[in-house]
Design a protein around this motif. Structure first.
Motif, PDB file in Angstrom:
ATOM      1  N   ALA A 292      35.676  37.374  37.684  1.00  0.00           N
ATOM      2  CA  ALA A 292      35.220  36.728  38.913  1.00  0.00           C
ATOM      3  C   ALA A 292      35.885  35.358  39.075  1.00  0.00           C
ATOM      4  N   LYS A 293      35.906  34.571  37.984  1.00  0.00           N
ATOM      5  CA  LYS A 293      36.529  33.245  38.046  1.00  0.00           C
ATOM      6  C   LYS A 293      38.017  33.355  38.356  1.00  0.00           C
TER       7      LYS A 293
ATOM      8  N   MET B 230      35.103  46.354  56.537  1.00  0.00           N
ATOM      9  CA  MET B 230      33.793  46.243  55.902  1.00  0.00           C
ATOM     10  C   MET B 230      33.860  46.720  54.453  1.00  0.00           C
ATOM     11  N   LYS B 231      34.610  47.791  54.222  1.00  0.00           N
ATOM     12  CA  LYS B 231      34.786  48.284  52.848  1.00  0.00           C
ATOM     13  C   LYS B 231      35.460  47.222  51.979  1.00  0.00           C
ATOM     14  N   ARG B 232      36.447  46.570  52.556  1.00  0.00           N
ATOM     15  CA  ARG B 232      37.175  45.542  51.823  1.00  0.00           C
ATOM     16  C   ARG B 232      36.239  44.386  51.445  1.00  0.00           C
ATOM     17  N   ASN B 233      35.427  43.956  52.399  1.00  0.00           N
ATOM     18  CA  ASN B 233      34.498  42.858  52.133  1.00  0.00           C
ATOM     19  C   ASN B 233      33.488  43.231  51.061  1.00  0.00           C
ATOM     20  N   ARG B 234      32.997  44.473  51.109  1.00  0.00           N
ATOM     21  CA  ARG B 234      32.044  44.916  50.086  1.00  0.00           C
ATOM     22  C   ARG B 234      32.717  44.964  48.714  1.00  0.00           C
ATOM     23  N   ALA B 235      33.977  45.385  48.697  1.00  0.00           N
ATOM     24  CA  ALA B 235      34.702  45.458  47.430  1.00  0.00           C
ATOM     25  C   ALA B 235      34.873  44.075  46.818  1.00  0.00           C
ATOM     26  N   ILE B 236      35.208  43.093  47.637  1.00  0.00           N
ATOM     27  CA  ILE B 236      35.357  41.731  47.133  1.00  0.00           C
ATOM     28  C   ILE B 236      34.044  41.243  46.534  1.00  0.00           C
ATOM     29  N   LYS B 237      32.950  41.500  47.212  1.00  0.00           N
ATOM     30  CA  LYS B 237      31.638  41.116  46.700  1.00  0.00           C
ATOM     31  C   LYS B 237      31.358  41.797  45.363  1.00  0.00           C
ATOM     32  N   GLN B 238      31.691  43.081  45.272  1.00  0.00           N
ATOM     33  CA  GLN B 238      31.451  43.827  44.033  1.00  0.00           C
ATOM     34  C   GLN B 238      32.274  43.271  42.874  1.00  0.00           C
ATOM     35  N   LEU B 239      33.481  42.822  43.155  1.00  0.00           N
ATOM     36  CA  LEU B 239      34.385  42.343  42.106  1.00  0.00           C
ATOM     37  C   LEU B 239      34.006  40.970  41.561  1.00  0.00           C
ATOM     38  N   ILE B 240      33.239  40.192  42.320  1.00  0.00           N
ATOM     39  CA  ILE B 240      32.954  38.815  41.897  1.00  0.00           C
ATOM     40  C   ILE B 240      31.474  38.509  41.737  1.00  0.00           C
ATOM     41  N   MET B 241      30.589  39.437  42.059  1.00  0.00           N
ATOM     42  CA  MET B 241      29.155  39.153  42.015  1.00  0.00           C
ATOM     43  C   MET B 241      28.694  38.837  40.594  1.00  0.00           C
ATOM     44  N   PRO B 242      27.859  37.798  40.417  1.00  0.00           N
ATOM     45  CA  PRO B 242      27.301  37.487  39.093  1.00  0.00           C
ATOM     46  C   PRO B 242      26.504  38.665  38.539  1.00  0.00           C
ATOM     47  N   GLY B 243      26.645  38.879  37.234  1.00  0.00           N
ATOM     48  CA  GLY B 243      25.903  39.946  36.583  1.00  0.00           C
ATOM     49  C   GLY B 243      26.573  41.306  36.642  1.00  0.00           C
ATOM     50  N   GLY B 244      27.683  41.423  37.383  1.00  0.00           N
ATOM     51  CA  GLY B 244      28.369  42.697  37.513  1.00  0.00           C
ATOM     52  C   GLY B 244      29.680  42.714  36.751  1.00  0.00           C
TER      53      GLY B 244
ATOM     54  N   ASP C 183      31.612  39.491  35.881  1.00  0.00           N
ATOM     55  CA  ASP C 183      31.214  38.674  34.734  1.00  0.00           C
ATOM     56  C   ASP C 183      31.607  39.315  33.415  1.00  0.00           C
ATOM     57  N   HIS C 184      31.349  40.612  33.284  1.00  0.00           N
ATOM     58  CA  HIS C 184      31.599  41.285  32.007  1.00  0.00           C
ATOM     59  C   HIS C 184      33.091  41.408  31.731  1.00  0.00           C
ATOM     60  N   PHE C 185      33.866  41.653  32.766  1.00  0.00           N
ATOM     61  CA  PHE C 185      35.311  41.749  32.585  1.00  0.00           C
ATOM     62  C   PHE C 185      35.906  40.355  32.452  1.00  0.00           C
ATOM     63  N   LYS C 186      36.868  40.243  31.531  1.00  0.00           N
ATOM     64  CA  LYS C 186      37.551  38.981  31.306  1.00  0.00           C
ATOM     65  C   LYS C 186      39.033  39.149  31.624  1.00  0.00           C
ATOM     66  N   VAL C 187      39.689  38.028  31.891  1.00  0.00           N
ATOM     67  CA  VAL C 187      41.129  38.010  32.137  1.00  0.00           C
ATOM     68  C   VAL C 187      41.742  36.980  31.196  1.00  0.00           C
ATOM     69  N   LEU C 188      42.774  37.404  30.475  1.00  0.00           N
ATOM     70  CA  LEU C 188      43.537  36.510  29.606  1.00  0.00           C
ATOM     71  C   LEU C 188      44.982  36.524  30.075  1.00  0.00           C
ATOM     72  N   VAL C 189      45.518  35.350  30.386  1.00  0.00           N
ATOM     73  CA  VAL C 189      46.914  35.222  30.812  1.00  0.00           C
ATOM     74  C   VAL C 189      47.611  34.283  29.840  1.00  0.00           C
ATOM     75  N   GLN C 190      48.638  34.777  29.166  1.00  0.00           N
ATOM     76  CA  GLN C 190      49.439  33.973  28.258  1.00  0.00           C
ATOM     77  C   GLN C 190      50.905  34.077  28.650  1.00  0.00           C
ATOM     78  N   SER C 191      51.669  33.011  28.374  1.00  0.00           N
ATOM     79  CA  SER C 191      53.067  32.985  28.823  1.00  0.00           C
ATOM     80  C   SER C 191      53.978  32.511  27.714  1.00  0.00           C
ATOM     81  N   ARG C 192      55.269  32.863  27.867  1.00  0.00           N
ATOM     82  CA  ARG C 192      56.298  32.437  26.926  1.00  0.00           C
ATOM     83  C   ARG C 192      57.516  31.907  27.683  1.00  0.00           C
ATOM     84  N   ASP C 193      57.997  30.732  27.260  1.00  0.00           N
ATOM     85  CA  ASP C 193      59.264  30.160  27.740  1.00  0.00           C
ATOM     86  C   ASP C 193      59.360  30.108  29.266  1.00  0.00           C
ATOM     87  N   ILE C 194      58.326  29.532  29.876  1.00  0.00           N
ATOM     88  CA  ILE C 194      58.337  29.383  31.335  1.00  0.00           C
ATOM     89  C   ILE C 194      58.600  27.922  31.664  1.00  0.00           C
TER      90      ILE C 194
END
Length: 365
Positions: free
Chosen positions: A308-309, A334-348, A351-362
């Motif tokens: 979500a973050k 409307m489907k798109r708006n609902r999807a965005i809400k589903q992807l970022i809503m607290p408790g869903g 929150d449980h999914f995490k994202v890790l971004v690491q880089s080399r030689d940029i």
């Protein structure tokens, strides 16, 4: 009992109990009967679970735009996007669609590589990405390694969680490993010595606060894969999207039974010996371990946090549509708006999914 269950029971009858990681390897990746190698539908309504790319193309659009922005830091050289475990190919299709429509210069110099062990899923991926024929290349893990380091990005979505895990339990006299045995009628678990000293090293590094009787997982295979993946990057990023926690939360005493679970027809299953070969088995990812592996290999952590973050920081709210429709169910905006809400809503899942971004030689231009 399933055919794979019978086969595994026979292997154990002949050779004795096996570490849970071996059982999980067979259950998921047996060449003919494994969950991920078989023909059974796995994703979406007809499968066992949904993934973020399956919710709406907006998830892929955010990733595509973020990658396009990053690709500009590498100049004009070819940009390789390597996805491990691409599911049915929705993420690949939607990223390429976005690049073709909004980032044509990147699309022209990009190559999308996929590592996928399932023949059924490779066929489905080819079908979904057929409009981008010539842009998508399928490789084995060995072919990727043999090809050497490249400039671009490594991308995974719900991939690391699917590696087999060892299960360990804290006892009064130290750590023991859980093995899978066959009693003639049922699969059962029994304790034994650690099958490799690396498990002990994992516990010492990440799970020292376990209490007596607590069970947890050591995802050694997933960590080995991450070491291999970061070594593929000459310059670029590795983007990992998955469910999991930092080490302290993952191995907290509140999780007495660990995080291992099954998914069967959109139902959570606690018994790992149910529906063998027909059910997904998964465990949460140790993101502390992944982050440390990357940094020890010379990568810089650019982002770690909830999905979500990540999506909010990447401007997903700007993709909401101002729409007033009489058809609240089928209107695409409307489907798109609902999807965005589903992807970022607290408790869903946001929150449980995490994202890790690491880089080399940029080097920022």
């Amino acid at each position: 009992m399933t055919e794979l269950g019978k086969w595994i029971a026979e292997q154990i009858r002949k050779s004795g109990p096996v570490p849970f990681a071996q059982f999980m390897e067979w259950a998921l990746y047996h060449p003919e009967l494994g969950y991920y190698t078989g023909e059974r539908r796995k994703f979406g309504k007809e499968g066992d679970f949904y993934t973020s790319p399956g919710v709406n193309p907006v998830f892929a659009e955010v990733l595509a735009d973020q990658l396009a922005e990053k690709a500009g830091l590498l100049g004009d050289e070819p940009f390789v996007l390597l996805e491990f475990g691409a599911g049915e190919g929705m993420l690949a299709r939607d990223i390429l669609n976005r690049w073709q429509a909004e980032h044509p210069a990147l699309y022209a110099r990009a190559e999308y590589r996929i590592v996928e062990i399932s023949p059924t899923l490779r066929a489905r991926q080819a079908e979904l990405t057929q409009e981008h024929q010539g842009k998508v290349v399928w490789q084995t893990r060995e072919e990727v390694t043999a090809g050497g380091a490249f400039a671009g990005a490594v991308l995974t979505n719900e991939f690391v969680d699917a590696f087999p895990v060892h299960r360990v339990v804290k006892q009064a006299d130290g750590m023991a490993e859980l093995y899978v045995d066959w009693d003639g009628e049922h699969f059962v678990t029994k304790t034994g010595e650690l099958s490799t000293q690396v498990i002990g090293e994992y516990v010492d590094a990440y799970a020292t606060a376990m209490i007596r009787g607590q069970v947890t997982e050591a995802g050694l295979a997933g960590l080995d894969w991450y070491r291999e993946a970061v070594g593929l990057l000459r310059a670029g990023w590795i983007v990992t999207v998955d469910y999991g926690f930092d080490a302290e939360m993952l191995h907290h005493k509140s999780r007495m039974d660990g995080t291992l679970r099954g998914f069967y027809q959109h139902t959570l299953v606690d018994d790992p010996f149910a529906h063998i070969g027909e059910m997904d088995l998964t465990a949460d990812v140790n993101f502390t371990a992944l982050q440390q592996i990357g940094e020890q290999s010379g990568l810089e952590t650019e982002f770690y946090g909830s999905q979500a973050k990540y999506l909010l920081q990447s401007g997903i709210l700007q993709r909401l549509k101002d729409v007033h429709s009489a058809d609240l169910i089928n209107d695409p905006d409307m489907k798109r708006n609902r999807a965005i809400k589903q992807l970022i809503m607290p408790g869903g899942i946001g929150d449980h999914f995490k994202v890790l971004v690491q880089s080399r030689d940029i080097s920022v231009l």
